[in-house]
Design a protein around this motif. Structure first.
Motif, mmCIF file in Angstrom:
data_model
loop_
_atom_site.group_PDB
_atom_site.id
_atom_site.type_symbol
_atom_site.label_atom_id
_atom_site.label_comp_id
_atom_site.label_asym_id
_atom_site.label_seq_id
_atom_site.Cartn_x
_atom_site.Cartn_y
_atom_site.Cartn_z
ATOM 1 N N GLU A 71 -4.197 -11.716 -12.379
ATOM 2 C CA GLU A 71 -4.501 -10.289 -12.395
ATOM 3 C C GLU A 71 -3.290 -9.499 -12.883
ATOM 4 O O GLU A 71 -2.208 -9.582 -12.294
ATOM 5 C CB GLU A 71 -4.884 -9.810 -10.992
ATOM 6 N N LEU A 72 -3.475 -8.755 -13.951
ATOM 7 C CA LEU A 72 -2.452 -7.826 -14.419
ATOM 8 C C LEU A 72 -2.823 -6.433 -13.934
ATOM 9 O O LEU A 72 -3.899 -5.918 -14.275
ATOM 10 C CB LEU A 72 -2.350 -7.830 -15.947
ATOM 11 N N SER A 73 -1.955 -5.824 -13.140
ATOM 12 C CA SER A 73 -2.238 -4.504 -12.583
ATOM 13 C C SER A 73 -1.349 -3.446 -13.235
ATOM 14 O O SER A 73 -0.275 -3.747 -13.750
ATOM 15 C CB SER A 73 -1.994 -4.512 -11.067
ATOM 16 N N ASN A 74 -1.834 -2.234 -13.201
ATOM 17 C CA ASN A 74 -1.062 -1.087 -13.702
ATOM 18 C C ASN A 74 -0.621 -1.275 -15.148
ATOM 19 O O ASN A 74 0.531 -1.013 -15.511
ATOM 20 C CB ASN A 74 0.157 -0.821 -12.805
ATOM 21 N N VAL A 75 -1.549 -1.718 -15.970
ATOM 22 C CA VAL A 75 -1.254 -1.877 -17.401
ATOM 23 C C VAL A 75 -1.304 -0.497 -18.060
ATOM 24 O O VAL A 75 -2.365 0.147 -18.072
ATOM 25 C CB VAL A 75 -2.265 -2.827 -18.070
ATOM 26 N N PRO A 76 -0.203 -0.014 -18.627
ATOM 27 C CA PRO A 76 -0.165 1.360 -19.158
ATOM 28 C C PRO A 76 -0.683 1.460 -20.591
ATOM 29 O O PRO A 76 -0.097 2.168 -21.415
ATOM 30 C CB PRO A 76 1.315 1.701 -19.067
ATOM 31 N N LEU A 77 -1.747 0.764 -20.898
ATOM 32 C CA LEU A 77 -2.337 0.806 -22.232
ATOM 33 C C LEU A 77 -3.818 1.157 -22.120
ATOM 34 O O LEU A 77 -4.483 0.797 -21.144
ATOM 35 C CB LEU A 77 -2.194 -0.552 -22.938
ATOM 36 N N LYS A 78 -4.334 1.809 -23.147
ATOM 37 C CA LYS A 78 -5.759 2.110 -23.208
ATOM 38 C C LYS A 78 -6.550 0.960 -23.820
ATOM 39 O O LYS A 78 -7.743 0.798 -23.555
ATOM 40 C CB LYS A 78 -5.993 3.383 -24.022
ATOM 41 N N SER A 79 -5.872 0.163 -24.651
ATOM 42 C CA SER A 79 -6.540 -0.934 -25.334
ATOM 43 C C SER A 79 -5.489 -1.936 -25.797
ATOM 44 O O SER A 79 -4.288 -1.661 -25.734
ATOM 45 C CB SER A 79 -7.354 -0.422 -26.530
ATOM 46 N N TYR A 80 -5.953 -3.096 -26.254
ATOM 47 C CA TYR A 80 -5.021 -4.082 -26.800
ATOM 48 C C TYR A 80 -5.695 -4.838 -27.932
ATOM 49 O O TYR A 80 -6.919 -4.974 -27.979
ATOM 50 C CB TYR A 80 -4.541 -5.053 -25.715
ATOM 51 N N SER A 81 -4.891 -5.325 -28.852
ATOM 52 C CA SER A 81 -5.411 -6.097 -29.981
ATOM 53 C C SER A 81 -4.825 -7.504 -30.031
ATOM 54 O O SER A 81 -5.304 -8.353 -30.777
ATOM 55 C CB SER A 81 -5.131 -5.386 -31.301
ATOM 56 N N SER A 82 -3.778 -7.760 -29.250
ATOM 57 C CA SER A 82 -3.213 -9.103 -29.190
ATOM 58 C C SER A 82 -2.671 -9.364 -27.792
ATOM 59 O O SER A 82 -2.251 -8.441 -27.076
ATOM 60 C CB SER A 82 -2.109 -9.297 -30.233
ATOM 61 N N LEU A 83 -2.694 -10.633 -27.431
ATOM 62 C CA LEU A 83 -2.213 -11.077 -26.125
ATOM 63 C C LEU A 83 -1.376 -12.336 -26.343
ATOM 64 O O LEU A 83 -1.788 -13.242 -27.072
ATOM 65 C CB LEU A 83 -3.398 -11.362 -25.196
ATOM 66 N N ALA A 84 -0.203 -12.371 -25.730
ATOM 67 C CA ALA A 84 0.686 -13.517 -25.892
ATOM 68 C C ALA A 84 1.134 -14.013 -24.526
ATOM 69 O O ALA A 84 1.262 -13.238 -23.575
ATOM 70 C CB ALA A 84 1.901 -13.130 -26.742
ATOM 71 N N PHE A 85 1.370 -15.305 -24.430
ATOM 72 C CA PHE A 85 2.001 -15.868 -23.237
ATOM 73 C C PHE A 85 2.659 -17.189 -23.616
ATOM 74 O O PHE A 85 2.430 -17.730 -24.702
ATOM 75 C CB PHE A 85 1.006 -16.055 -22.081
ATOM 76 N N SER A 86 3.484 -17.689 -22.713
ATOM 77 C CA SER A 86 4.151 -18.967 -22.909
ATOM 78 C C SER A 86 3.567 -20.004 -21.968
ATOM 79 O O SER A 86 3.210 -19.688 -20.825
ATOM 80 C CB SER A 86 5.660 -18.842 -22.656
ATOM 81 N N VAL A 87 3.491 -21.240 -22.455
ATOM 82 C CA VAL A 87 3.219 -22.375 -21.583
ATOM 83 C C VAL A 87 4.581 -22.953 -21.241
ATOM 84 O O VAL A 87 5.273 -23.492 -22.108
ATOM 85 C CB VAL A 87 2.340 -23.433 -22.269
ATOM 86 N N GLY A 88 4.983 -22.818 -19.988
ATOM 87 C CA GLY A 88 6.323 -23.212 -19.584
ATOM 88 C C GLY A 88 7.128 -22.012 -19.135
ATOM 89 O O GLY A 88 6.584 -20.927 -18.893
ATOM 90 N N ILE A 89 8.431 -22.182 -19.039
ATOM 91 C CA ILE A 89 9.338 -21.187 -18.471
ATOM 92 C C ILE A 89 10.465 -20.904 -19.454
ATOM 93 O O ILE A 89 10.989 -21.826 -20.091
ATOM 94 C CB ILE A 89 9.953 -21.705 -17.141
ATOM 95 N N ASP A 90 10.835 -19.617 -19.581
ATOM 96 C CA ASP A 90 11.969 -19.279 -20.449
ATOM 97 C C ASP A 90 13.258 -19.846 -19.869
ATOM 98 O O ASP A 90 13.383 -20.108 -18.667
ATOM 99 C CB ASP A 90 12.074 -17.766 -20.610
ATOM 100 N N GLU A 91 14.243 -20.042 -20.727
ATOM 101 C CA GLU A 91 15.461 -20.759 -20.348
ATOM 102 C C GLU A 91 16.219 -20.122 -19.189
ATOM 103 O O GLU A 91 16.657 -20.838 -18.271
ATOM 104 C CB GLU A 91 16.371 -20.913 -21.568
#
Length: 246
Positions: free
Chosen positions: A106-126
């Motif tokens: 669950e993503l809460s309090n997203v300050p956008l009206k809309s989105y056209s792309s979604l990104a995420f990582s599989v794993g953890i940043d260094e």
């Protein structure tokens, strides 16, 4: 025509000045919307079944079963016409089992009206992978953590391979910073984010063993600290994810 009283003029001027000042100070805040990311485990387009020898070894003899399947999703980001949003402390341990084929973030309090792309990582940043600070679902005392020379396990698959009457354990624990995979999903048009919205992903466990490389599980029954084998699985698990179109 009766004269306007000075007191009335003063009250009117004060009111107008107050209203002008209120408009100058008050500005509507950014929208505060929710987005639910739903991950569904499957195998070759069918619901993933745990604890049964249903799945063929992609490049060798035998059939395998799934007993444990989990992975980290991190650094979730949304972009749209009115800007970008990066979830703070964005570390989620996605877990599947015989009683839970779906997992939601669950993503809460997203300050956008809309989105056209979604990104995420599989794993953890260094930086997070080399830290003992608990953030999100990161827990240095959990079974997903190794030591601090290696960090966290990004993807865990455990099961068994049955060949004839024999059963061999399958253990794939993939970590190392170089095996984080950054994924980007674009939408054909802006997706509205008013209220609570949902986006669904399929996670095909078969692609862990049969995508960029086709593996013979009888010859590769365990992957932990071998960096070359871990890199092969990382290239495969980057292809496990697909977005469901509405």
């Amino acid at each position: 025509m009766p004269a306007v009283k000075p007191q009335f003029i003063n009250i009117l001027l004060v009111s107008l000045l107050g209203l002008t000042a209120w408009h100058a100070i008050w500005k509507p805040g950014p929208p505060s919307n929710q987005l639910r990311l739903v991950f569904t485990a499957e195998a070759d387009g069918e619901d993933l079944v745990f604890d049964q020898f249903l799945y063929k070894n992609p490049s060798g003899p035998g059939q395998f079963r799934v007993q444990n399947f989990r992975f980290y999703i991190s650094n979730i980001q949304l972009s749209g016409e009115d800007g970008a949003y990066v979830e703070p402390d964005s570390y989620h341990l996605v877990r599947f089992g015989s009683q839970n084929k779906d997992f939601s973030i669950e993503l809460s309090n997203v300050p956008l009206k809309s989105y056209s792309s979604l990104a995420f990582s599989v794993g953890i940043d260094e930086p997070a992978n080399s830290s003992i600070e608990p953030r999100g679902d990161l827990d240095p005392n959990s079974q997903m953590a190794w030591n601090w020379e290696v960090g966290y396990k990004f993807v865990v698959f455990e099961g068994s391979l049955k060949m004839g009457e024999g059963i061999q354990p399958l253990v794939y624990h993939v970590g190392f910073n170089e095996n984080r995979r950054d994924l980007l999903f674009t939408r054909p048009m802006e997706e509205d984010l008013s209220g609570t919205s949902e986006v669904s992903f399929k996670v095909d466990v078969m692609k862990l063993f049969d995508s960029a490389s086709v593996l013979n599980l009888a010859q590769l029954q365990s992957v932990k600290f071998d960096r070359q084998d871990a890199r092969v699985l990382a290239e495969n698990y980057s292809r496990m994810f697909s977005i469901e179109e509405n």
